[in-house]
Motif scaffolding. Sequence first.
Motif, PDB file in Angstrom:
ATOM      1  N   SER A   5      43.314  38.486  45.878  1.00  0.00           N
ATOM      2  CA  SER A   5      43.004  38.305  44.455  1.00  0.00           C
ATOM      3  C   SER A   5      43.949  39.128  43.584  1.00  0.00           C
ATOM      4  O   SER A   5      44.411  38.672  42.549  1.00  0.00           O
ATOM      5  CB  SER A   5      41.548  38.732  44.221  1.00  0.00           C
ATOM      6  N   SER A   6      44.255  40.368  44.022  1.00  0.00           N
ATOM      7  CA  SER A   6      45.119  41.229  43.206  1.00  0.00           C
ATOM      8  C   SER A   6      46.565  40.723  43.201  1.00  0.00           C
ATOM      9  O   SER A   6      47.279  40.901  42.227  1.00  0.00           O
ATOM     10  CB  SER A   6      45.062  42.682  43.691  1.00  0.00           C
ATOM     11  N   ARG A   9      46.703  38.135  40.517  1.00  0.00           N
ATOM     12  CA  ARG A   9      46.148  38.562  39.221  1.00  0.00           C
ATOM     13  C   ARG A   9      47.203  38.549  38.113  1.00  0.00           C
ATOM     14  O   ARG A   9      46.911  38.141  36.997  1.00  0.00           O
ATOM     15  CB  ARG A   9      45.541  39.960  39.371  1.00  0.00           C
ATOM     16  N   THR A  13      46.901  36.294  34.802  1.00  0.00           N
ATOM     17  CA  THR A  13      46.715  36.959  33.500  1.00  0.00           C
ATOM     18  C   THR A  13      47.795  36.531  32.520  1.00  0.00           C
ATOM     19  O   THR A  13      47.514  36.291  31.339  1.00  0.00           O
ATOM     20  CB  THR A  13      46.702  38.491  33.681  1.00  0.00           C
ATOM     21  N   GLN A 109      40.187  39.370  33.889  1.00  0.00           N
ATOM     22  CA  GLN A 109      40.925  39.056  35.119  1.00  0.00           C
ATOM     23  C   GLN A 109      40.765  40.135  36.197  1.00  0.00           C
ATOM     24  O   GLN A 109      41.408  40.069  37.238  1.00  0.00           O
ATOM     25  CB  GLN A 109      42.415  38.858  34.799  1.00  0.00           C
TER      26      GLN A 109
END
Length: 199
Positions: A5-6, A9, A13, A109
């Motif tokens: 997920s990171s 991100r 974003t 986010q």
Amino acid sequence: MAHDSSIHRLPRTLAAFDQANRQDPRTDYDEAGRVVPSELLYAQRMSETLHAFYPDAPETLQLAARSQHIERWKIPRNQYPMDRKGYLLWRSQLKKFHSNRAAEIMQEQGYEQEAVARVVSLISKKQLKRDAEVQVLEDVICLVFLQYYFAAFAKKHTDEKVIDIVAKTWRKMSGQGQQAALSLPFSSGSLEIIKKAIG
């Protein structure tokens, strides 16, 4: 899963910032002659210029560059007195507004507070000349203005006013930023004005 997920991100974003800027009712022409919402085009030019000027920019600086003017049309200049005091008040309100909008979207986010605070600090231009990344952001802002908006600005104002604005812009830039500016493809008329301003 959190790690995955990171990784996604940052692009997610940046896309959320772009989606906000896509609502700009004002439009401009991009380099291919397409009609694009003005702030969307400006934000993408900021990212492209940052990448060219400072390719190793950390994630927070990339986010600050893309959101530096986010939804600017929502606070028009003509809401404030049309004098120096009104201009400074408008700019001050814009910094708060852009910082808050960038922070809201980053939080949505999943960014940690430390990263959000860093982006807010960058957009607010705290510690200019003392914080190297704030200086990079300022250089990129000046480069985008000179490359994409200076010629149109110069047509609307007297040479005296334009020379004054360029001189002020030049003083905000680092030596590296100034060198990058001198390599931009200016018209002979623009270059002449710039030389007078920095001479």
